[in-house]
Design a protein around this motif. Structure first.
Motif, PDB file in Angstrom:
ATOM      1  N   GLY A  18       0.801  -1.226   0.000  1.00  0.00           N
ATOM      2  CA  GLY A  18       0.000   0.000   0.000  1.00  0.00           C
ATOM      3  C   GLY A  18       0.829   1.269   0.000  1.00  0.00           C
ATOM      4  N   SER A  19       0.198   2.375   0.406  1.00  0.00           N
ATOM      5  CA  SER A  19       0.875   3.677   0.253  1.00  0.00           C
ATOM      6  C   SER A  19       1.838   3.955   1.409  1.00  0.00           C
ATOM      7  CB  SER A  19      -0.177   4.794   0.193  1.00  0.00           C
ATOM      8  OG  SER A  19      -0.748   4.962   1.476  1.00  0.00           O
ATOM      9  N   LEU A  23       3.964   4.104  -3.479  1.00  0.00           N
ATOM     10  CA  LEU A  23       3.451   2.815  -3.024  1.00  0.00           C
ATOM     11  C   LEU A  23       4.610   1.929  -2.619  1.00  0.00           C
ATOM     12  CD1 LEU A  23       0.703   2.301  -5.738  1.00  0.00           C
ATOM     13  CD2 LEU A  23       0.321   2.691  -3.299  1.00  0.00           C
TER      14      LEU A  23
END
Ligand SMILES: COc1ccc(/C=N/Nc2[nH]nc(C)c2C(=O)Nc2cccc(NC(C)=O)c2)cc1
Length: 279
Positions: free
Chosen positions: A94-95, A141
Motif C-alpha cells: 500500500g501507500s 506505493l
C-alpha cells in the motif's frame, strides 16, 4: 503483451484497494495467467466534467513508457462506454502515507534508502524528459519486498512546463516557483524530495502550518525547524534540496553521492521489512 487489447472479461475482480476522486482501484487477477494487478477504474463522466482528460491521457502515455524498479508499471488500458480502466502493477504493502501514519516516522537508514531509490527513479524520469511534479507519500506505493514505487503520474508533464496547476490536495509539497506560477522544471522534483525526506524523518511536513497562508509564507522564505534528533548530515542534505533558487538545488546525481546517503544507504541496502508488531 502490448498487442493484445484487454477487456474487463479478462479479469476476476477482487477487493477495492482504494477510493479516489475520479474512481476506485481494485485488486484484480488476469484469468489466463493468474497474474495479479491493480485495476484503476476512472469514470468518463467525472473526467469530462473535470476537464482532466488531457491529464489522464498524459498519465497513460507517460507511465506506459516508463520501466524502472521504483516506478509503478502500467501494463495497459482499455475502456467501455462509461469507464476507463488502467492496468497497473500491484504494490502489496500500500501507500507510504499509510505506513508513515502507522509508524509516525522512520529511522534514518530507512529514509536514506527510500530517498536513494526515489532519486534513482527521478533521474530515470528526467532522462525521459518527464517531471513528476507530485511527489508525496500518498503517491508512493510500497511493494512486496517493501521497495518504494512512484505511482500516480496524473500530474507529470513533459518538461519544461508552466501549466497552471489547479491547486488540489496538500500545499506542503509545492515549490516556491510553483506557488508563484513561474515556469518550472525538473527542479520541482528535487524540492519535493527534500520535503519528503523531512516528512519521513520527522512525521510532519517541514512547512506544516495551521492555514494555507502560513504554509505559503514558510515555503517562500524556507522557514524550517529541524528537531534535535535529526542528524547533522541529514540536515545538510535537506538544506541543499530546500533552496529557493531552483538552479542552486543539489542535482539528483549529487544526492546519490551525499555522505548521508552513502553512509546510511550503502549499495545493496534494502528497506527493512515492517512487521505489524514492530513498533
Ligand atoms: C487499506 O489498506 C491497503 C493496503 C494495501 C493496498 C495496496 N495498494 N496497492 C496498489 N497497487 N497498485 C496500486 C495502483 C495500488 C493502489 O492504488 N493502492 C491504493 C490506492 C488508494 C488508496 C490506498 N490506500 C492505502 C492505505 O494504501 C492504496 C491498498 C490498501
Amino acid at each position: 503483451d502490448k498487442k493484445k487489447s484487454w477487456s474487463l472479461s479478462d479479469f476476476d475482480l477482487g477487493r477495492p484497494l482504494g477510493k479516489g476522486k475520479f474512481g476506485n482501484v481494485y485488486l484484480a487477477r488476469e484469468k489466463e495467467s493468474h497474474y495479479v494487478v491493480a485495476l484503476k477504474v476512472l469514470f468518463k463522466s467525472q473526467i469530462l466534467d473535470s476537464e482532466i482528460e488531457h491529464q489522464v491521457r498524459r498519465e497513460v502515455e507517460i507511465q506506459c513508457r516508463l520501466r524502472h524498479p521504483n516506478i509503478l508499471r502500467m501494463y495497459g488500458y482499455f475502456h467501455d462506454e462509461k469507464r476507463i480502466y488502467l492496468i497497473l502493477e500491484y504494490a502489496k504493502q500500500g501507500s507510504l502515507y499509510k505506513l508513515l501514519k502507522e509508524r509516525e516516522r522512520f529511522d534514518e537508514k530507512t529514509v536514506a534508502i527510500y530517498i536513494r531509490d526515489l532519486t534513482r527513479a527521478l533521474l530515470y524520469c528526467h532522462t525521459k524528459k518527464v517531471i513528476h511534479r507530485d511527489i508525496k507519500p500518498e503517491n508512493l506505493l510500497i511493494g512486496h519486498n517493501w521497495e518504494l514505487k512512484i505511482a500516480d503520474f496524473g500530474w507529470s508533464v513533459h518538461s519544461p512546463s508552466s501549466r497552471r496547476m489547479t491547486l488540489c490536495g496538500t500545499l506542503d509539497y509545492l515549490s516556491p516557483e510553483m506557488i508563484e506560477g513561474k515556469p518550472h522544471s525538473y527542479a520541482v522534483d528535487i524540492w519535493s524530495l527534500g520535503v519528503l525526506c523531512y516528512e519521513l524523518l520527522v512525521g510532519l511536513p517541514p512547512f506544516d502550518a495551521k492555514d494555507s497562508h502560513q504554509t505559503y509564507r514558510k515555503i517562500r522564505y524556507v522557514i524550517i525547524k529541524y528537531p534535535d534528533f535529526i542528524s547533522e548530515k541529514a540536515k545538510d542534505l535537506m538544506g541543499r534540496l530546500l533552496v529557493i533558487n531552483p538552479e542552486q538545488r543539489l542535482p539528483l546525481t549529487n544526492v546519490l553521492q551525499h555522505p548521508w546517503i552513502t553512509e546510511n544507504a550503502p549499495e545493496g541496502a534494502v528497506p527493512p521489512a515492517f512487521n505489524p508488531e514492530q513498533k
